[in-house]
Write an enzyme that holds these catalytic residues in place. Structure first.
Site, PDB file in Angstrom:
ATOM      1  N   SER A 173       8.938  -1.974  11.053  1.00 41.99           N
ATOM      2  CA  SER A 173       9.307  -2.441   9.718  1.00 41.99           C
ATOM      3  C   SER A 173      10.771  -2.884   9.690  1.00 41.99           C
ATOM      4  CB  SER A 173       8.997  -1.348   8.690  1.00 41.99           C
ATOM      5  OG  SER A 173       9.076  -1.854   7.376  1.00 41.99           O
ATOM      6  N   ASP A 219      -0.999  -6.669   6.362  1.00 40.63           N
ATOM      7  CA  ASP A 219       0.276  -6.032   6.026  1.00 40.63           C
ATOM      8  C   ASP A 219       0.765  -6.565   4.679  1.00 40.63           C
ATOM      9  OD1 ASP A 219       2.877  -5.054   5.878  1.00 40.63           O
ATOM     10  OD2 ASP A 219       3.272  -5.361   8.005  1.00 40.63           O
ATOM     11  N   HIS A 251       0.414  -2.193   7.477  1.00 41.16           N
ATOM     12  CA  HIS A 251       1.812  -2.042   7.860  1.00 41.16           C
ATOM     13  C   HIS A 251       2.042  -0.830   8.757  1.00 41.16           C
ATOM     14  CE1 HIS A 251       6.064  -2.869   7.433  1.00 41.16           C
ATOM     15  NE2 HIS A 251       6.302  -1.634   6.991  1.00 41.16           N
TER      16      HIS A 251
END
Length: 302
Positions: A173, A219, A251
């Site tokens: 991320s 995601d 994600h």
């Protein structure tokens, strides 16, 4: 300068086949449809670690090396926070490449800690990090990655097991965005693997480090159309830049073991950190999509 007592010697290998280099630019998965097969050289040099790989071995959560770990406590004045070191329990193989891994926004160390024992068991010294602040944005995470992997190779309790010339970074991320920024800051890194990366500016056209971006088709936190896709497009036309888009993934898919993520992260690190062409077969020619990934795009290794 590498320490003389851990230097592994010059890169001497046995070339078993010629490398056919794919000249296709990395413009996205569609650009690779119908690509001619690539016959890669199999070079087993002094940096190679472990037995010859198989499809089963690269997908395994545990590789051939037994693993030890050490806790890294916080220390004032250091440019990264606490973490955990995982390393192969084998002193007969010379020194190893090293990898630093950092999680994403609001994520503590444990969310990506599975990479520690998995990658170490495949022949790397790994430090998984707790960010200085879980709210850190990508740029400070990039600095923490670089500081940690440098410390791992030069000052850590296992520094004598690490080749300081073969360092890599990974992150999830905002840690993935930080991974790309770290690669931009330090072109001497041997590999970078951003996982479901997030960054407000997706242009990383200055990156020359071999980079494998791992995106997820579902995601909704870092949508690939806004993050991973343009990041990969910004690397178009450069050699040794890859992009895999996971299928039915969100994600957080990369925050736990999956055979597909393990296969490609291990193969990428082996190919570029260890310069072990035995792993090229898992990257080139571009693997065909299956029920775990939508697409794989790579300008194949030289």
């Amino acid at each position: 300068m590498r320490r003389s007592n851990t230097r592994i010697g010059k890169k001497v290998g046995i070339v078993a086949a010629a490398v056919a280099v794919a000249g296709t630019a990395l413009l996205g998965p569609q650009a690779f449809a119908g690509q001619d097969p690539v016959t890669a050289a199999v070079q087993v040099g002094t940096l190679a670690k472990g037995p010859a790989p198989t499809e089963q071995s690269v997908r395994a959560e545990r590789g051939p090396f037994a693993v030890k770990k050490q806790i890294v406590a916080p220390q004032s004045g250091r440019a990264f926070n606490k973490g955990t070191i995982y390393y192969p329990d084998d002193t007969s193989q010379g020194d190893f490449g090293a990898v630093a891994v950092i999680p994403g926004f609001l994520e503590p160390e444990f969310t990506t800690s599975w990479y520690g024992p998995t990658l170490a068991s495949h022949g790397f010294v790994v430090i998984t990090l707790e960010p200085i602040a879980i709210t850190d944005f990508p740029d400070p995470r990039s600095s923490q990655l670089l500081a940690a992997v440098r410390w791992l190779a030069t000052q850590s309790p296992v520094a004598d097991r690490v080749d300081p010339d073969r360092l890599a970074v990974m992150g999830h991320s905002m840690g993935g965005g930080g991974t790309l920024i770290a690669a931009s800051k330090n072109p001497d890194l041997k590999a970078a693997i951003p996982l479901a990366p997030w960054n407000l500016n997706p242009d990383f056209s200055d990156v020359t480090v071999p980079t494998l971006i791992v995106g997820a088709d579902n995601d909704f936190i870092a949508p690939v159309a806004m993050h991973a896709d343009p990041m990969a497009a910004s690397l178009a036309g450069k050699p040794n830049q890859g992009y895999i888009k996971l299928k039915g993934a969100n994600h957080f898919t990369t925050n736990g073991y999956t055979p597909t993520v393990t296969k490609f992260t291990v193969s990428w690190l082996k190919r570029y950190v260890d310069e072990d062409s035995r792993y090229t077969q898992f990257l080139c020619p571009n693997p065909q999509p299956d029920n775990t990934f939508v697409s794989f795009a790579l300008t194949c290794p030289v």
